[in-house]
Design an enzyme around this catalytic site. Structure first.
Site, PDB file in Angstrom:
ATOM      1  N   ASP A  87       0.839  -1.194   0.000  1.00 42.10           N
ATOM      2  CA  ASP A  87       0.000   0.000   0.000  1.00 42.10           C
ATOM      3  C   ASP A  87       0.883   1.255   0.000  1.00 42.10           C
ATOM      4  OD1 ASP A  87      -2.314   1.530   0.092  1.00 42.10           O
ATOM      5  OD2 ASP A  87      -3.181   0.414   1.761  1.00 42.10           O
ATOM      6  N   GLU A 131       2.835   5.218  -3.892  1.00 39.51           N
ATOM      7  CA  GLU A 131       3.157   6.346  -4.785  1.00 39.51           C
ATOM      8  C   GLU A 131       4.527   6.984  -4.505  1.00 39.51           C
ATOM      9  OE1 GLU A 131      -0.912   5.349  -4.207  1.00 39.51           O
ATOM     10  OE2 GLU A 131       0.426   6.277  -2.745  1.00 39.51           O
ATOM     11  N   ASP A 186      -8.002   4.558  -3.499  1.00 42.24           N
ATOM     12  CA  ASP A 186      -9.121   4.929  -2.630  1.00 42.24           C
ATOM     13  C   ASP A 186     -10.101   5.792  -3.423  1.00 42.24           C
ATOM     14  OD1 ASP A 186      -7.657   3.602  -0.771  1.00 42.24           O
ATOM     15  OD2 ASP A 186      -7.004   5.373   0.324  1.00 42.24           O
TER      16      ASP A 186
END
Length: 674
Positions: free
Chosen positions: A384, A387, A454
């Site tokens: 997760d 980025e 998300d």
């Protein structure tokens, strides 16, 4: 001015600029330019070994030069303008140059606009680069470029940020309807604009221009050629083919085991179940909190006895209070800042990300995960925050091991996936897949399964995910998934959300990976007072949590996916061998039918199934375009062919379409039967 230092290379020098065009794979060139004394050593995404190129040749004349490589030719004018042609002499790419340095150029102009504009950045040793190209055709269509939260499949006219954000993955490979693919091989933060009059690529901080272009007759030719120079996805493990169950978040060992047991009691298939974030004591400790997970070994053994793999969430964030923070600071394993207090994520703790571009940091984090997860039998990870996500995306403030974020930041998710892929392979694992929230060019070869982050639980969000997944596939990422039902805001008690959930679930059964996740309303009571207990759990998100009607539909599609298991396995093998996307626009399989290049709300699930998702609230029928030259029959939700066989009438050249019923319990799918 012109030089031919190697058989496969053409160079041009004027003043301080050096331009280099090099044959790079069949029918392809790598084009670089710099104002540095030498080209930087990095190949970035172009990492795969090249075959011997026997068809490359260079021709240098007094005022121009060219290089040919099979079915592609590049020409350099006497003042350095580059034009690239395919084997038929068609212009694929032409630099946008509006100057008077070459008065015989038909586009000679007083505008003083150069095609490769390097603007020095004061106080640094880098440049702001803008590369400009002519818009070669008013009818050109552009696809790929990664995953963006917008509904457009065709990106012509789009303004694309080349930066990584939560739910956005910059993968700067474009597939053109004009017969070429273009990789912007530069991990700098920047921008791409596919205008009507000009195409521009910008790097906000860089030392060179670097792109790769390939000529191809079909989209599959182009995507497969890209896979050969950047790598393809590895072989998918068997547990990647079926259903994955997840929610934000299972708070305890007992809770997750009870969900797995209930699935099996009901006779429902499940391949993977997920322990989400904050199962650890503090961010950056990469281990189970024994308060809530007292016997993970027994949990893993029981799940394996049910034929379920356990996936655990990994975050790259390191809390200042974690047991590993001081050691990681001392060893230089964390992302740095050029100004301000060292904090990149606000939360319960003040956190900094580990620096995935640093080989030592990759090894450090992998060893922690290996000790606390992998050695217990966990063989799949959820990478997760890849980025990485910042509370404030001030790209000019962060600095990595390999350079400033502004210059190299888009490479971070590749190196994050690499850390776990290489660690797992070194530990002896044959097939590796890890779920990751971001990718860049080349991520696919490190077992990266991209998901769309998300996202909102809404109909516009659902529509945006379809274009995101299709474009990600064309950008070389065949393993892709989404949070079924969306992530934010869905309430399983509300009829409107139940309808959205059903349509998303039906579509999910025909995505590369079939995965349920989300943060459902209302939040559940806090369980405990220590560790990650501050992160509350959303409402139940199992298929039986949405009422009997929805449960019956979901159950049917769970078993439909199981019936397709052998077919999905074949698609995964093709993605590994050739780079073919698993979900792709209709034109990928039927490129000669120009009208279907405009169809953006249907797709092919491999070469056999045409999928027509229901993307609007209350919709109970839809028009389905069926490509010509084949016979099509509907596939029922039970996986059986039903109804009449459709084929296009002879002599008609327009779209061939049928209107089909789509009651809540059914999403239209057609099987190619001839």
């Amino acid at each position: 001015m012109f030089a031919n230092p190697e058989k496969t290379v053409l160079e041009y020098r004027f003043d301080s600029e050096l331009l280099r065009i090099e044959a790079w794979g069949p029918n392809a060139f790598r084009v670089r330019a710099t104002y540095e004394p030498n080209f930087p050593a990095e190949d970035w995404a172009l990492s795969e070994p090249l075959p011997e190129l026997k068809d490359a040749s260079v021709d240098i004349e007094e005022k121009e030069a060219s290089i040919q490589n099979g079915g592609i030719t590049a020409h350099i004018s006497q003042r350095g303008k580059v034009t690239i042609y395919n084997g038929k002499g068609k212009v694929l790419l032409e630099e946008f140059m509006r100057t008077r340095v070459d008065v015989k150029d038909p586009k000679c102009s007083a505008l003083r606009i150069v095609p490769r504009q390097f603007v020095p950045r004061p106080g640094t040793d880098s440049w702001h680069l803008t590369a400009r190209f002519e818009a070669v055709s008013p009818d050109e269509k552009i696809y790929g470029m990664g995953q963006y939260q917008q509904p457009y499949l065709d990106l012509k006219g789009a303004d694309i940020e080349l930066a990584q954000r939560n739910s956005q993955a910059s993968i700067p490979f474009a597939v053109s309807s004009e017969g070429y693919g273009f990789l912007w091989n530069n991990p700098a933060v920047g921008r791409a604009v596919f205008g009507k009059n000009v195409t521009t690529f910008e790097a906000l901080s860089t030392r060179l221009l670097d792109y790769w272009i390939v000529a191809g007759d079909t989209p599959s030719d182009i995507v497969r050629a890209y896979g050969k120079v950047t790598g393809t996805a590895p072989e998918m493990p068997e547990y990647g083919l079926g259903f994955w169950q997840c929610k934000l978040r299972y708070q305890t060992q007992d809770e997750i085991l009870e969900v797995a047991r209930e699935h099996k009691r009901r006779g429902l298939p499940m391949d993977v179940i997920v322990v989400d974030y904050f199962h650890w004591p503090k961010e950056g400790e990469w281990k189970f909190d024994p308060t809530y997970w007292p016997d993970p070994d027994a949990m893993i053994v029981e799940l394996k006895s049910l034929d379920i793999e356990l996936m655990v969430s990994i975050w790259p964030t390191v809390d200042r209070q974690s047991e590993n923070y001081e050691e990681m600071v001392e060893k230089g394993l964390l992302i740095r800042q050029d100004r301000g207090w060292r904090i990149v994520m606000e939360g319960v703790g003040n956190c900094v990300h580990f620096d995935a571009t640093n080989p030592a940091a990759r090894e450090y984090v992998w060893q922690k995960a290996k000790q606390n997860y992998y050695n217990r039998g966990i063989k799949i990870f959820w990478l997760d925050e890849a980025e990485p996500e910042y509370t404030h995306y001030d790209f000019d403030n962060y600095r990595y091991h390999v350079g400033p974020d502004l210059m190299v930041g888009n490479i971070y998710p590749v190196q994050y996936s690499r850390a776990f892929y290489e660690g797992m392979k070194a530990a002896g694992q044959d097939r590796v897949v890890n779920l990751v929230r971001c990718c860049w060019a080349g991520s696919q070869k490190y077992g990266a399964l991209l998901w769309s982050g998300d996202i909102a639980s809404s109909w516009p969000s659902l529509r945006a995910q379809l274009s995101a997944g299709l474009n990600a596939g064309l950008a070389g990422i065949p393993w892709w998934t989404t949070d079924i039902g969306g992530f934010h805001g869905g309430d399983p008690r509300e009829p409107a959300f139940r309808e959205l959930f059903v349509r998303w679930f039906q579509w999910g059964a025909f995505c590369p990976v079939f995965r349920l996740h989300g943060d459902r309303e209302p939040q559940q009571p806090r369980h405990g007072t220590t560790g990650g207990s501050h992160c509350l759990s959303g409402a139940p998100n199992e298929v039986w949590s949405y009422g009997d009607e929805v449960y019956g539909i979901c159950k049917q599609y769970l078993f439909l996916r199981e019936k397709l298991r052998d077919y999905v396995r074949d698609l995964m093998a093709a993605a590994h061998e050739t780079g073919d996307p698993i979900i792709r626009p209709l034109f990928y399989d039927f490129p000669e039918q120009k009208s279907i290049w405009d169809v953006s709300d249907q797709y092919m699930f491999g070469p056999k199934f045409l999928v027509a998702p229901i993307l609007h609230e209350g919709q109970r029928e839809r028009r389905v375009v069926l490509p010509r030259g084949a016979q099509w029959q509907q596939l029922s939700a039970d996986g059986e062919r039903v109804g009449q066989v459709h084929s296009s009438p002879p002599g008609d050249s327009g779209d061939f379409a049928v209107t089909v019923a789509a009651p809540l319990e059914y999403m239209p799918v057609f099987e190619k039967v001839g």
